[in-house]
Motif scaffolding. Structure first.
Motif, PDB file in Angstrom:
ATOM      1  N   GLN A  27      10.623  54.132  13.224  1.00 51.46           N
ATOM      2  CA  GLN A  27      10.756  55.085  14.320  1.00 51.46           C
ATOM      3  C   GLN A  27      12.210  55.095  14.744  1.00 51.46           C
ATOM      4  OE1 GLN A  27       8.975  57.214  15.907  1.00 51.46           O
ATOM      5  NE2 GLN A  27      10.255  57.599  17.677  1.00 51.46           N
ATOM      6  N   THR A 127       3.369  53.833  17.458  1.00 45.48           N
ATOM      7  CA  THR A 127       2.890  55.216  17.513  1.00 45.48           C
ATOM      8  C   THR A 127       3.522  55.999  18.660  1.00 45.48           C
ATOM      9  OG1 THR A 127       1.050  54.469  18.880  1.00 45.48           O
ATOM     10  CG2 THR A 127       0.671  54.611  16.498  1.00 45.48           C
ATOM     11  N   THR A 168      -2.781  57.062  25.313  1.00 45.52           N
ATOM     12  CA  THR A 168      -2.834  57.498  23.926  1.00 45.52           C
ATOM     13  C   THR A 168      -2.627  59.007  23.807  1.00 45.52           C
ATOM     14  OG1 THR A 168      -4.294  55.674  23.335  1.00 45.52           O
ATOM     15  CG2 THR A 168      -4.282  57.560  21.857  1.00 45.52           C
ATOM     16  N   LYS A 295       2.284  59.312  17.242  1.00 48.38           N
ATOM     17  CA  LYS A 295       2.684  59.298  15.842  1.00 48.38           C
ATOM     18  C   LYS A 295       1.720  58.435  15.037  1.00 48.38           C
ATOM     19  CE  LYS A 295       7.593  60.105  16.706  1.00 48.38           C
ATOM     20  NZ  LYS A 295       7.556  61.454  16.108  1.00 48.38           N
ATOM     21  N   ALA A 296       1.710  58.663  13.737  1.00 49.53           N
ATOM     22  CA  ALA A 296       0.874  57.840  12.868  1.00 49.53           C
ATOM     23  C   ALA A 296       1.425  56.427  12.831  1.00 49.53           C
ATOM     24  CB  ALA A 296       0.840  58.438  11.468  1.00 49.53           C
ATOM     25  N   GLY A 297       0.578  55.444  12.491  1.00 53.48           N
ATOM     26  CA  GLY A 297       1.017  54.066  12.383  1.00 53.48           C
ATOM     27  C   GLY A 297       1.961  53.867  11.213  1.00 53.48           C
ATOM     28  N   GLY A 301      -0.287  50.608   8.617  1.00 54.95           N
ATOM     29  CA  GLY A 301      -1.241  51.083   9.611  1.00 54.95           C
ATOM     30  C   GLY A 301      -1.113  50.379  10.941  1.00 54.95           C
ATOM     31  N   THR A 303       0.084  49.403  14.705  1.00 57.53           N
ATOM     32  CA  THR A 303       0.464  50.165  15.897  1.00 57.53           C
ATOM     33  C   THR A 303       0.973  49.265  17.011  1.00 57.53           C
ATOM     34  OG1 THR A 303      -1.792  50.052  16.779  1.00 57.53           O
ATOM     35  CG2 THR A 303      -1.257  51.945  15.395  1.00 57.53           C
TER      36      THR A 303
END
Length: 362
Positions: A27, A127, A168, A295-297, A301, A303
């Motif tokens: 990120q 995320t 979230t 955002k996606a992990g 995957g 987070t």
């Protein structure tokens, strides 16, 4: 005018937002400091006086989520409020809130409540979902009672208290305030367990042996009593916070709010004055802007935000005058202005490091 309303207001400034260089690869775009997703966590804050009045105010170190994935966590050295003479002068001198580890000789809790570190942090997940948590055991003591050991002065205990928020998405905001057991000083003198109502219902207690937070001329311990109301924070404005502790288009908040009205009397039982004290324990919030999409992990995957190995706190600061007016919102107290730029500085450093890595690999 008593000591309570002439004490200078004090606040412990919020930490600089953190940067996690290790997570920045996944990120690299920092969230917007003014409008982006953000969370805050505070272990205890206090206001002396009615809402809107200029009484003394104390806010301990406030954690703010970083602009890149990571977390800001409260240091283990904060084990009580007040922790020094400056905070004690603002708080009034009689009350003490224990909220961390304790030695055997300084145990403020009833038997069976373990010594533990608190866990208080504000995080930006990988995320970009902001979250915050505050969990520990809280003990409110009134040292004016003059007990032979700390537990003799304890009036209220929140054992296993935990507050948390998660933002979230606009339609997926969550906030929770839970407690394992609640202890209250009984009329007979001992601490006893009382049930805490669920939901938004509060617990109201009358005529507790609890004095004012500071000295009042001619106040008598035998005749002075307090009414106490304990509720879950249900709205952002119920927190006691600095101006820099902001909300957003969608905001969730949690915490435990203790409202005390002390009926101060002299030795003959004549009323001298009523003193209002408001305490928020484990105040947390998270906010996101309109149109926010998590955002996606990462590749695995994941987070969960990690805690970067960089400084997380700045020293506490104090104002030399009573808390100023804040545009009609009496729940807020100004930040030190320099802190508002901390997140921009650290985010710029992280982005610069990321660009240098990319250039070196081309």
């Amino acid at each position: 005018m008593t000591r309570l309303v002439t004490k200078a207001a004090a606040l412990a400034v919020a930490v600089f937002p953190l940067v996690s260089v290790g997570v920045a690869g996944a990120q690299t775009q920092a969230v917007d400091e003014k409008t982006g997703p953000v969370s805050f966590a505070n272990i205890a804050s206090v206001r002396i006086g009615d809402e809107g009045q200029r009484g003394g105010a104390l806010i301990t170190e406030t954690q703010r989520s970083p602009l890149l994935p990571g977390q800001s966590k409260l240091g283990a050295d904060r084990v009580s409020v007040p922790k020094d003479d400056g905070e004690r002068a603002t708080f009034g001198g009689h009350y003490r809130i224990d909220l961390g580890r304790y030695s055997a000789s300084q145990n403020p809790y009833p038997p069976g409540v373990p010594s533990r570190d608190h866990n208080v942090y504000a995080a930006l997940q990988a995320t970009t979902v902001p979250t915050a948590v505050a969990e520990t055991n809280y003990a409110l003591r009134d040292t004016w009672q003059g007990g032979t050991k700390p537990a003799d002065d304890t009036v209220l205990v929140l054992e296993g208290a935990k507050t948390s928020v998660d933002c979230t998405g606009p339609a997926k905001l969550s906030a929770a305030s839970t407690v394992t057991r609640l202890w209250v000083r009984q009329a007979g003198g001992g601490l006893g367990i009382v049930p805490m109502p669920g939901g938004t219902a509060g617990l109201q207690l009358k005529n507790l042996r609890l004095g004012p937070p500071g000295d009042i001329t001619n106040a008598d311990r035998a005749t002075t009593v307090s009414d106490l109301k304990l509720t879950r924070v249900a709205a952002f404005d119920q927190l006691i916070r600095q101006d820099g502790w902001r909300g957003g288009d969608f905001t969730a908040a949690a915490g435990w709010r203790v409202e005390i009205t002390t009926h101060v009397k002299d030795a003959q039982g004549a009323a001298l004055q009523d003193v209002k004290t408001t305490i928020v324990l484990g105040g947390v919030s998270c906010s996101i802007p309109k149109g926010f999409v998590a955002k996606a992990g990462g590749p695995a995957g994941g987070t969960t935000a990690t805690q970067p190995a960089v400084p997380t706190q700045v020293p506490a600061g104090y104002l030399g005058a009573a808390a100023p007016a804040t545009d009609g919102d009496s729940s807020r107290i100004p930040f030190g202005i320099g802190l508002l730029f901390g997140g921009v500085f650290f985010a710029a450093v992280a982005l610069l490091l990321g660009r240098r890595r990319k250039t070196g690999s081309d």
